[in-house]
Write a protein that holds these residues in place. Structure first.
Motif, PDB file in Angstrom:
ATOM      1  N   UNK A  44       0.784  -1.277   0.191  1.00 54.21           N
ATOM      2  CA  UNK A  44       0.221   0.181  -0.238  1.00 54.21           C
ATOM      3  C   UNK A  44       0.961   1.169  -0.257  1.00 54.21           C
ATOM      4  N   UNK A  45       0.691   2.000  -1.349  1.00 48.64           N
ATOM      5  CA  UNK A  45       1.583   3.467  -1.233  1.00 48.64           C
ATOM      6  C   UNK A  45       0.988   4.595  -0.422  1.00 48.64           C
ATOM      7  N   UNK A  46       1.494   4.911   0.136  1.00 46.45           N
ATOM      8  CA  UNK A  46       1.356   6.323   1.197  1.00 46.45           C
ATOM      9  C   UNK A  46       1.384   7.226   1.075  1.00 46.45           C
ATOM     10  N   UNK A  47       1.494   8.092   0.256  1.00 45.62           N
ATOM     11  CA  UNK A  47       2.030   9.227   0.472  1.00 45.62           C
ATOM     12  C   UNK A  47       1.336  10.518  -0.617  1.00 45.62           C
ATOM     13  N   UNK A  48       2.246  12.251  -0.318  1.00 41.82           N
ATOM     14  CA  UNK A  48       1.888  13.465  -0.668  1.00 41.82           C
ATOM     15  C   UNK A  48       1.797  13.950  -1.837  1.00 41.82           C
ATOM     16  N   UNK A  49       2.288  12.565  -2.646  1.00 41.63           N
ATOM     17  CA  UNK A  49       1.808  12.784  -4.381  1.00 41.63           C
ATOM     18  C   UNK A  49       0.651  12.772  -4.764  1.00 41.63           C
ATOM     19  N   UNK A  50      -0.086  12.812  -5.319  1.00 40.06           N
ATOM     20  CA  UNK A  50      -1.140  12.967  -5.895  1.00 40.06           C
ATOM     21  C   UNK A  50      -1.529  12.944  -7.843  1.00 40.06           C
ATOM     22  N   UNK A  51       0.884  13.291  -8.133  1.00 45.40           N
ATOM     23  CA  UNK A  51       0.535  13.374  -9.375  1.00 45.40           C
ATOM     24  C   UNK A  51       0.310  12.058 -10.109  1.00 45.40           C
ATOM     25  N   UNK A  52      -0.356  12.122 -11.597  1.00 44.20           N
ATOM     26  CA  UNK A  52      -1.180  11.147 -11.928  1.00 44.20           C
ATOM     27  C   UNK A  52      -0.099   9.695 -12.688  1.00 44.20           C
ATOM     28  N   UNK A  81       3.872  -2.365  -9.834  1.00 39.94           N
ATOM     29  CA  UNK A  81       2.961  -3.712  -8.759  1.00 39.94           C
ATOM     30  C   UNK A  81       2.202  -3.333  -7.563  1.00 39.94           C
ATOM     31  N   UNK A  82       2.372  -2.000  -7.112  1.00 36.84           N
ATOM     32  CA  UNK A  82       1.405  -1.766  -5.800  1.00 36.84           C
ATOM     33  C   UNK A  82       0.231  -2.224  -6.009  1.00 36.84           C
ATOM     34  N   UNK A  83      -0.124  -2.396  -4.781  1.00 41.92           N
ATOM     35  CA  UNK A  83      -1.412  -2.970  -4.546  1.00 41.92           C
ATOM     36  C   UNK A  83      -2.592  -1.438  -5.027  1.00 41.92           C
ATOM     37  N   UNK A  84      -1.974  -0.828  -3.982  1.00 44.52           N
ATOM     38  CA  UNK A  84      -3.302   0.221  -3.580  1.00 44.52           C
ATOM     39  C   UNK A  84      -2.542   0.993  -3.284  1.00 44.52           C
ATOM     40  N   UNK A  85      -2.946   2.401  -3.831  1.00 35.68           N
ATOM     41  CA  UNK A  85      -2.463   4.063  -3.967  1.00 35.68           C
ATOM     42  C   UNK A  85      -2.897   4.738  -2.868  1.00 35.68           C
ATOM     43  N   UNK A  86      -2.961   5.404  -1.747  1.00 33.75           N
ATOM     44  CA  UNK A  86      -3.679   6.199  -1.103  1.00 33.75           C
ATOM     45  C   UNK A  86      -2.731   7.424  -1.029  1.00 33.75           C
ATOM     46  N   UNK A  87      -3.517   8.718  -1.525  1.00 34.10           N
ATOM     47  CA  UNK A  87      -2.321  10.200  -1.484  1.00 34.10           C
ATOM     48  C   UNK A  87      -2.888  11.098   0.369  1.00 34.10           C
ATOM     49  N   UNK A  88      -1.537  10.799   1.051  1.00 36.33           N
ATOM     50  CA  UNK A  88      -2.239  11.235   2.027  1.00 36.33           C
ATOM     51  C   UNK A  88      -2.560  13.053   2.135  1.00 36.33           C
ATOM     52  N   UNK A  89      -4.140  12.754   2.700  1.00 38.13           N
ATOM     53  CA  UNK A  89      -4.260  14.923   2.140  1.00 38.13           C
ATOM     54  C   UNK A  89      -3.477  15.501   3.566  1.00 38.13           C
ATOM     55  N   UNK A  90      -3.895  16.384   3.275  1.00 35.04           N
ATOM     56  CA  UNK A  90      -3.267  17.012   4.092  1.00 35.04           C
ATOM     57  C   UNK A  90      -3.364  17.783   5.113  1.00 35.04           C
ATOM     58  N   UNK A  91      -5.286  17.981   5.295  1.00 35.43           N
ATOM     59  CA  UNK A  91      -5.217  17.582   6.089  1.00 35.43           C
ATOM     60  C   UNK A  91      -5.585  16.767   6.885  1.00 35.43           C
ATOM     61  N   UNK A  92      -5.974  16.861   8.623  1.00 39.12           N
ATOM     62  CA  UNK A  92      -5.421  15.500   9.567  1.00 39.12           C
ATOM     63  C   UNK A  92      -6.687  15.543   9.494  1.00 39.12           C
ATOM     64  N   UNK A  93      -7.779  15.498   9.570  1.00 46.12           N
ATOM     65  CA  UNK A  93      -8.968  14.801   9.932  1.00 46.12           C
ATOM     66  C   UNK A  93      -9.421  13.956   8.534  1.00 46.12           C
ATOM     67  N   UNK A  94      -9.976  14.250   7.854  1.00 48.45           N
ATOM     68  CA  UNK A  94      -8.987  13.304   6.720  1.00 48.45           C
ATOM     69  C   UNK A  94      -7.757  12.313   6.054  1.00 48.45           C
ATOM     70  N   UNK A  95      -7.192  12.422   6.804  1.00 46.17           N
ATOM     71  CA  UNK A  95      -5.889  11.433   6.912  1.00 46.17           C
ATOM     72  C   UNK A  95      -5.872  10.646   8.022  1.00 46.17           C
ATOM     73  N   UNK A  96      -7.091  11.158   9.141  1.00 44.23           N
ATOM     74  CA  UNK A  96      -7.467   9.741   9.552  1.00 44.23           C
ATOM     75  C   UNK A  96      -8.502   8.936   9.087  1.00 44.23           C
ATOM     76  N   UNK A  97      -9.343   9.536   8.864  1.00 41.32           N
ATOM     77  CA  UNK A  97     -10.497   9.417   7.734  1.00 41.32           C
ATOM     78  C   UNK A  97      -9.513   8.009   7.112  1.00 41.32           C
ATOM     79  N   UNK A  98      -8.974   8.615   6.127  1.00 40.08           N
ATOM     80  CA  UNK A  98      -8.407   7.262   4.782  1.00 40.08           C
ATOM     81  C   UNK A  98      -7.687   6.645   5.774  1.00 40.08           C
ATOM     82  N   UNK A  99      -6.635   6.543   6.652  1.00 41.65           N
ATOM     83  CA  UNK A  99      -6.181   5.429   7.681  1.00 41.65           C
ATOM     84  C   UNK A  99      -7.640   4.010   7.841  1.00 41.65           C
ATOM     85  N   UNK A 100      -8.517   4.635   8.484  1.00 43.68           N
ATOM     86  CA  UNK A 100      -9.322   3.917   9.608  1.00 43.68           C
ATOM     87  C   UNK A 100      -9.885   3.204   8.244  1.00 43.68           C
ATOM     88  N   UNK A 101     -10.316   4.419   6.741  1.00 44.36           N
ATOM     89  CA  UNK A 101     -10.115   2.855   6.157  1.00 44.36           C
ATOM     90  C   UNK A 101      -9.683   1.679   5.872  1.00 44.36           C
TER      91      UNK A 101
END
Length: 149
Positions: A93-101, A111-131
């Protein structure tokens, strides 16, 4: 047949704040699996390939990978994992601040299975990690391929 190994989580993240946030929200989602944290790629690669509890030798794991590390790129680590017969099925699972296409496509191509962009906003990031935690609770991870010497 209940031969279920606990899946170890290998977190490769150099930002201690992000690492704590990721772990806290994974725990909040009810995931109790061991989390082994590395802040650089060199030590993480050594663990993945050579440590008795690492996935190449010690059973199933899931890798949470930040792309921006101090000593090597996450893409290099991803290439090493997916290029090794013993690790190629290890979910990454790639977790990064880059949302470059282009970067996202490159990670999936490597071969990454999932790509998650770290939202800059704390609450959105927390929500993404909970998911992500919910995802981890249902994901089935294959055992490392047994190597016959």
């Amino acid at each position: 047949m209940n031969d279920h190994h606990s899946v170890g989580i290998v977190m490769i993240e150099d930002d201690e704040g992000h690492a704590r946030l990721i772990e806290k929200n994974i725990r909040r989602a009810g995931i109790l699996n061991e989390i082994v944290h590395f802040t650089d790629g060199t030590r993480a690669i050594d663990y993945l390939f050579n440590h008795e509890k690492g996935p190449a030798l010690g059973g199933p794991a899931l890798v949470l990978l930040d792309l921006n590390l101090p000593d090597m790129s996450g893409a290099d680590i991803l290439t090493k994992i997916k290029g090794a017969p013993a690790l190629r099925r290890t979910p990454v699972v790639v977790l990064t601040t880059t949302d470059d296409k282009v970067e996202i496509e490159r990670c999936y191509d490597l071969g990454a299975n999932v790509y998650i962009t770290k939202p800059v906003n704390y609450e959105s990031f927390a929500q993404a990690i909970r998911q992500l935690g919910l995802f981890l609770s249902v994901i089935k991870v294959p055992d490392a391929e047994t190597q016959q010497a």
